[in-house]
Design an enzyme around this catalytic site. Structure first.
Site, PDB file in Angstrom:
ATOM      1  N   ASP A  13       4.393  -4.008   9.090  1.00  0.00           N
ATOM      2  CA  ASP A  13       5.536  -3.160   8.694  1.00  0.00           C
ATOM      3  C   ASP A  13       6.562  -2.987   9.815  1.00  0.00           C
ATOM      4  O   ASP A  13       7.230  -1.963   9.893  1.00  0.00           O
ATOM      5  CB  ASP A  13       5.064  -1.749   8.253  1.00  0.00           C
ATOM      6  CG  ASP A  13       3.962  -1.812   7.235  1.00  0.00           C
ATOM      7  OD1 ASP A  13       4.086  -2.634   6.318  1.00  0.00           O
ATOM      8  OD2 ASP A  13       2.984  -1.063   7.356  1.00  0.00           O
ATOM      9  N   LYS A  16       9.730  -7.131   9.623  1.00  0.00           N
ATOM     10  CA  LYS A  16       9.810  -8.599   9.690  1.00  0.00           C
ATOM     11  C   LYS A  16      10.749  -9.159   8.637  1.00  0.00           C
ATOM     12  O   LYS A  16      11.452 -10.132   8.871  1.00  0.00           O
ATOM     13  CB  LYS A  16       8.420  -9.222   9.494  1.00  0.00           C
ATOM     14  CG  LYS A  16       7.505  -9.051  10.678  1.00  0.00           C
ATOM     15  CD  LYS A  16       6.185  -9.754  10.468  1.00  0.00           C
ATOM     16  CE  LYS A  16       5.321  -9.112   9.420  1.00  0.00           C
ATOM     17  NZ  LYS A  16       4.782  -7.793   9.769  1.00  0.00           N
ATOM     18  N   GLN A 224       1.569  -8.937   8.086  1.00  0.00           N
ATOM     19  CA  GLN A 224       0.808  -7.926   8.837  1.00  0.00           C
ATOM     20  C   GLN A 224       1.186  -7.982  10.328  1.00  0.00           C
ATOM     21  O   GLN A 224       2.319  -8.303  10.632  1.00  0.00           O
ATOM     22  CB  GLN A 224      -0.714  -8.099   8.620  1.00  0.00           C
ATOM     23  CG  GLN A 224      -1.160  -7.764   7.211  1.00  0.00           C
ATOM     24  CD  GLN A 224      -1.144  -8.940   6.274  1.00  0.00           C
ATOM     25  OE1 GLN A 224      -1.517 -10.018   6.641  1.00  0.00           O
ATOM     26  NE2 GLN A 224      -0.721  -8.728   5.047  1.00  0.00           N
TER      27      GLN A 224
HETATM   28  P1  IMP Z   1      -6.293  -5.678   3.305  1.00  0.00           P
HETATM   29  O1  IMP Z   1      -5.390  -6.655   3.995  1.00  0.00           O
HETATM   30  O2  IMP Z   1      -5.805  -5.286   1.944  1.00  0.00           O
HETATM   31  O3  IMP Z   1      -7.719  -6.120   3.301  1.00  0.00           O
HETATM   32  O4  IMP Z   1      -6.271  -4.303   4.156  1.00  0.00           O
HETATM   33  C1  IMP Z   1      -6.838  -4.224   5.468  1.00  0.00           C
HETATM   34  C2  IMP Z   1      -5.991  -3.374   6.398  1.00  0.00           C
HETATM   35  O5  IMP Z   1      -4.748  -4.050   6.633  1.00  0.00           O
HETATM   36  C3  IMP Z   1      -5.603  -1.996   5.833  1.00  0.00           C
HETATM   37  O6  IMP Z   1      -5.535  -1.089   6.910  1.00  0.00           O
HETATM   38  C4  IMP Z   1      -4.206  -2.233   5.275  1.00  0.00           C
HETATM   39  O7  IMP Z   1      -3.447  -1.039   5.233  1.00  0.00           O
HETATM   40  C5  IMP Z   1      -3.657  -3.204   6.301  1.00  0.00           C
HETATM   41  N1  IMP Z   1      -2.575  -4.051   5.782  1.00  0.00           N
HETATM   42  C6  IMP Z   1      -2.684  -5.126   4.979  1.00  0.00           C
HETATM   43  N2  IMP Z   1      -1.474  -5.660   4.736  1.00  0.00           N
HETATM   44  C7  IMP Z   1      -0.583  -4.944   5.418  1.00  0.00           C
HETATM   45  C8  IMP Z   1       0.835  -5.039   5.611  1.00  0.00           C
HETATM   46  O8  IMP Z   1       1.527  -5.935   5.103  1.00  0.00           O
HETATM   47  N3  IMP Z   1       1.389  -4.096   6.395  1.00  0.00           N
HETATM   48  C9  IMP Z   1       0.667  -3.124   7.018  1.00  0.00           C
HETATM   49  N4  IMP Z   1      -0.655  -3.009   6.880  1.00  0.00           N
HETATM   50  C10 IMP Z   1      -1.280  -3.908   6.090  1.00  0.00           C
END
Ligand code: IMP
Length: 430
Positions: A13, A16, A224
């Site tokens: 976040d 990007k 991410q």
């Molecule tokens: P997952 O990627 O859904 O498995 O989530 C794992 C961790 O990554 C969690 O803390 C999410 O909030 C974080 N996360 C996944 N995608 C993003 C993103 O695009 N921005 C910020 N945090 C993310």
């Protein structure tokens, strides 16, 4: 010819979307190389807001080739929804403008169901995932039982592949006390979606090789951020892919020499969504104010983001692990009006000082930041387009950050509008 990789230097976040859009105007090919529709990239172009999830941000620009590389995990139903949303905004993608790697693993409904069931079972210890099935899909990839995009073109072989997948998933579902999934139902879902996805599926490594040979500019778009990287992040509170720049090559089928410049994106402060350690987190009105002014709510889940001071130790570590050549510092304007600013320059842990973020989750949760206090600025930096538009104390803040993270600032972003950017160094010029 410079090819550029853009990666998040914090917990995602970082803004990007805007920077990638800014750069993608100069690139001919834009590639996603990891993650999935857990990512949410917001672009504001001529007052229209576009939200990209699985698709590269380049899709909104005409005449670009957008690529979903093998390092991504792709939910075909979510992709169709995203394509429909874009079409409603006047952006129509075709197999000439979008290519999906044939070896991209698919996210199926079993994955999102399992993601959500597991988070529920973890209770307070949950990761705080986006619930999109990202983790379970990567597990199946590494477990060598994934259904991949190219499999949709081989319908006769699908039942056997689905059987192999369900052998694993139904055992898990039984363990969670949930009903099992039937093979024929999954095969039918896949056969229904196959004609919509298959036209986009191609040999991405070769397409990229040809683009490189033709001297086209390629932009690799990370999702991410480094602190969510499966190896280098705040494990286990991370996503399930490598989010670092090294993955740009492996996740698209190119060699490490394919990338000439790595640009890290960092906010002028820090945010995080989901659970996990966050040394400089603010639980006071300053943190609340940053969240409100920065509109810090997740693009995908709408969850409020946790906010805190800039952590130079984390971003320096990120610079090293990613091999950053430069940084784009975003959301400077959110700090406007604060009397003073704090920057974390080190930690203490059990009475010892530390100049890096340790890998142990226990230690990460216990480090205490050492702050340097800097004077804030009263004037607005919003919309600044040159150094001369910035208050002297804001310039001082940026210069100190550069020094602490041992990386030069290449771009400064001062509002969500793409033109509100100060260019210090053009990443494509290297
Ligand atoms: P997952 O990627 O859904 O498995 O989530 C794992 C961790 O990554 C969690 O803390 C999410 O909030 C974080 N996360 C996944 N995608 C993003 C993103 O695009 N921005 C910020 N945090 C993310």
């Amino acid at each position: 010819m410079a090819n550029v990789a853009v990666v998040g230097a914090q917990w995602g976040d970082e803004g990007k979307g805007k920077i990638v859009d800014w750069l993608s105007e100069r690139a001919e090919v834009v590639v996603r190389f990891q993650g999935g529709h857990n990512a949410g990239h917001t672009l504001v172009i001529d007052g229209v807001t576009y939200k990209c999830r699985a698709l590269p941000s380049g899709v909104v620009r005409k005449g670009k080739l957008s690529i979903i590389g093998n390092g991504v995990v792709l939910d075909p139903w979510a992709l169709m929804e995203e394509l429909r949303e874009l079409e409603a905004l006047g952006v129509k993608l075709t197999p000439e403008s979008l290519q999906i790697a044939e070896n991209t693993p698919l996210i199926l409904p079993v994955h999102s169901n399992l993601d959500q069931a597991r988070e529920k079972a973890l209770g307070n210890a949950k990761i705080g995932t986006t619930g999109r099935g990202i983790g379970p899909a990567y597990e199946d990839k590494v477990g060598r039982r994934a259904i991949r995009a190219g499999d949709l073109a081989e319908p006769a072989l699908l039942p056997e592949k689905v059987d192999k997948l369900l052998l694993h998933h139904n055992a898990l579902l039984r363990g969670f006390g949930q009903p099992e999934v039937k093979r024929d139902d999954v095969v039918k879902q896949l056969l229904d979606i196959a004609p919509k996805i298959t036209p986009y599926v191609g040999v991405v490594w070769r397409t990229l090789d040809q683009a490189r040979k033709a001297g086209k500019r390629i932009l690799y778009e990370g999702a991410q951020g480094m602190l969510l990287d499966i190896d280098h992040g705040t494990y286990p509170y991370v996503t399930s892919s490598n989010t670092v720049a090294g993955q740009a090559a492996a996740g698209s089928g190119q060699g490490p020499g394919a990338i000439n410049y790595v640009l890290g994106i960092s906010k002028a402060y820090t945010t995080r969504v989901g659970s996990g350690p966050f040394p400089t987190e603010l639980h006071d009105d300053i943190g609340k104010g940053i969240g409100e002014r920065g509109r810090e709510f997740g693009t995908v889940t709408g969850r409020p983001r946790r906010c805190g001071w800039f952590d130079a130790v984390l971003v320096r570590q990120s610079a090293k692990v990613n091999g950053l050549h430069g940084i784009a510092l975003t959301k400077m304007d959110v700090l406007d009006g604060l009397d003073e600013l704090k920057v974390c320059v080190g930690y203490t842990l059990d009475g010892e000082s530390l100049d890096y973020f340790p890998a142990s989750a226990d230690k990460q949760a216990r480090v205490v930041p050492i702050y340097e206090t800097m004077e804030g600025w009263k004037d607005s930096t919003r919309g600044a387009r040159s150094w001369a538009d910035l208050p002297a104390t804001a310039v001082k803040y940026v210069r100190r950050i550069e020094e602490l993270i041992e990386t030069p600032v290449a771009l400064l972003s001062t509002s969500p509008e793409r033109m509100d950017t100060i260019l210090v160094h053009d990443p494509f010029a290297d």
